[in-house]
Design a protein around this motif. Structure first.
Motif, PDB file in Angstrom:
ATOM      1  N   ILE A 122      42.536  38.250  32.823  1.00  0.00           N
ATOM      2  CA  ILE A 122      41.816  36.968  32.835  1.00  0.00           C
ATOM      3  C   ILE A 122      40.294  37.161  32.835  1.00  0.00           C
ATOM      4  CG2 ILE A 122      41.383  34.865  34.179  1.00  0.00           C
ATOM      5  CD1 ILE A 122      44.389  34.981  34.973  1.00  0.00           C
ATOM      6  N   PRO A 123      39.730  37.989  33.739  1.00  0.00           N
ATOM      7  CA  PRO A 123      38.275  38.140  33.718  1.00  0.00           C
ATOM      8  C   PRO A 123      37.734  38.736  32.414  1.00  0.00           C
ATOM      9  CG  PRO A 123      39.170  39.039  35.758  1.00  0.00           C
ATOM     10  CD  PRO A 123      40.326  38.698  34.883  1.00  0.00           C
ATOM     11  N   CYS A 125      37.753  36.154  29.642  1.00  0.00           N
ATOM     12  CA  CYS A 125      36.622  35.235  29.845  1.00  0.00           C
ATOM     13  C   CYS A 125      35.312  35.902  29.441  1.00  0.00           C
ATOM     14  CB  CYS A 125      36.564  34.769  31.298  1.00  0.00           C
ATOM     15  SG  CYS A 125      37.930  33.696  31.775  1.00  0.00           S
ATOM     16  N   ILE A 136      46.915  41.151  35.912  1.00  0.00           N
ATOM     17  CA  ILE A 136      46.556  39.934  35.179  1.00  0.00           C
ATOM     18  C   ILE A 136      45.319  39.281  35.798  1.00  0.00           C
ATOM     19  CG2 ILE A 136      47.309  37.566  34.672  1.00  0.00           C
ATOM     20  CD1 ILE A 136      50.160  38.793  34.301  1.00  0.00           C
ATOM     21  N   CYS A 137      45.304  39.178  37.130  1.00  0.00           N
ATOM     22  CA  CYS A 137      44.194  38.487  37.794  1.00  0.00           C
ATOM     23  C   CYS A 137      42.900  39.310  37.846  1.00  0.00           C
ATOM     24  CB  CYS A 137      44.597  38.089  39.214  1.00  0.00           C
ATOM     25  SG  CYS A 137      45.864  36.820  39.248  1.00  0.00           S
ATOM     26  N   SER A 138      43.020  40.637  37.879  1.00  0.00           N
ATOM     27  CA  SER A 138      41.814  41.452  38.022  1.00  0.00           C
ATOM     28  C   SER A 138      41.309  42.022  36.706  1.00  0.00           C
ATOM     29  CB  SER A 138      42.062  42.608  39.000  1.00  0.00           C
ATOM     30  OG  SER A 138      42.993  43.520  38.447  1.00  0.00           O
ATOM     31  N   SER A 139      42.128  42.033  35.666  1.00  0.00           N
ATOM     32  CA  SER A 139      41.687  42.611  34.396  1.00  0.00           C
ATOM     33  C   SER A 139      41.819  41.631  33.241  1.00  0.00           C
ATOM     34  CB  SER A 139      42.493  43.880  34.079  1.00  0.00           C
ATOM     35  OG  SER A 139      42.222  44.883  35.016  1.00  0.00           O
ATOM     36  N   GLY A 191      50.790  40.993  38.733  1.00  0.00           N
ATOM     37  CA  GLY A 191      49.880  39.917  39.145  1.00  0.00           C
ATOM     38  C   GLY A 191      48.462  40.407  39.356  1.00  0.00           C
ATOM     39  N   VAL A 192      48.330  41.552  40.012  1.00  0.00           N
ATOM     40  CA  VAL A 192      46.996  42.130  40.224  1.00  0.00           C
ATOM     41  C   VAL A 192      46.361  42.471  38.882  1.00  0.00           C
ATOM     42  CG1 VAL A 192      45.763  44.142  41.134  1.00  0.00           C
ATOM     43  CG2 VAL A 192      47.424  42.953  42.561  1.00  0.00           C
TER      44      VAL A 192
END
Length: 187
Positions: A137-138, A141, A132-135, A129-130
């Motif tokens: 997805i950003p 984008c 995916i959310c910290s690397s 989860g960390v």
């Protein structure tokens, strides 16, 4: 080297964010073409000065790491634009390949300390989860933005970084900024 043997490298998160932002400021400065852009650049540089206040005492190793991060952040913007040149999806594919290489290079460093986490599904899920959310997805984008924006425009949009770092510092780390630091973030 285990974490307890590392020398102290602590710096307030807002200052680290401001130093990291010096690379994008330099990139934006290289493409200044109007008085308005020059004024914005002067405000941003003034804000970085107020945030850092040229305080190089206390945790010098922290500043070394912060400036190294600045250089790497600038390199990320330059190489990210090169990767995104072929369009959004091509950039994302190249990003996936780069993350795989980074995983292979960095994994041996953490294998020693991962220990029981490999056998704990909750910890593995939290780690995923960390990641995916910290690397993932950003950076995806960023790739889509870099495919559509110039380097200077993208670097200018990153001006929210010190303010975001300050808010996270307040909420998570309880680092309350001084009035001067708040003015710097506003600039």
């Amino acid at each position: 080297m285990c974490a307890s043997t590392w020398p102290s490298v602590r710096l307030p998160l807002g200052i680290v964010g401001a130093i990291e932002f010096l690379g994008p400021i330099g990139l934006a400065a290289a493409s200044v073409r109007s008085v308005r852009n020059t004024a914005a650049l002067v405000f941003a540089m003034g804000g970085v000065y107020l945030l850092t206040n040229l305080r190089f005492s206390g945790q010098p190793l922290g500043y070394v790491f912060a400036f190294a991060n600045c250089a790497l952040f600038l390199l990320y913007i330059l190489l990210g634009h090169r990767m995104a040149r072929g369009g959004g999806s091509a950039g994302v594919e190249r990003l996936a390949a780069a993350m795989l290489v980074a995983f292979i290079v960095v994994s041996p460093i953490g294998l020693k300390s991962v220990g029981r986490a490999l056998f704990e599904p909750k910890l593995l899920m939290a780690g995923a989860g960390v990641g995916i959310c910290s690397s993932v997805i950003p950076y995806i984008c960023d790739q889509f933005a870099m495919a559509r924006l110039s380097k200077a425009t993208f670097a200018t949009l990153l001006s929210l970084l010190p303010a975001t770092a300050c808010v996270i510092g307040i909420v998570v780390l309880r680092q309350i900024p001084t009035f001067s630091e708040l003015v710097g973030i506003g600039a």
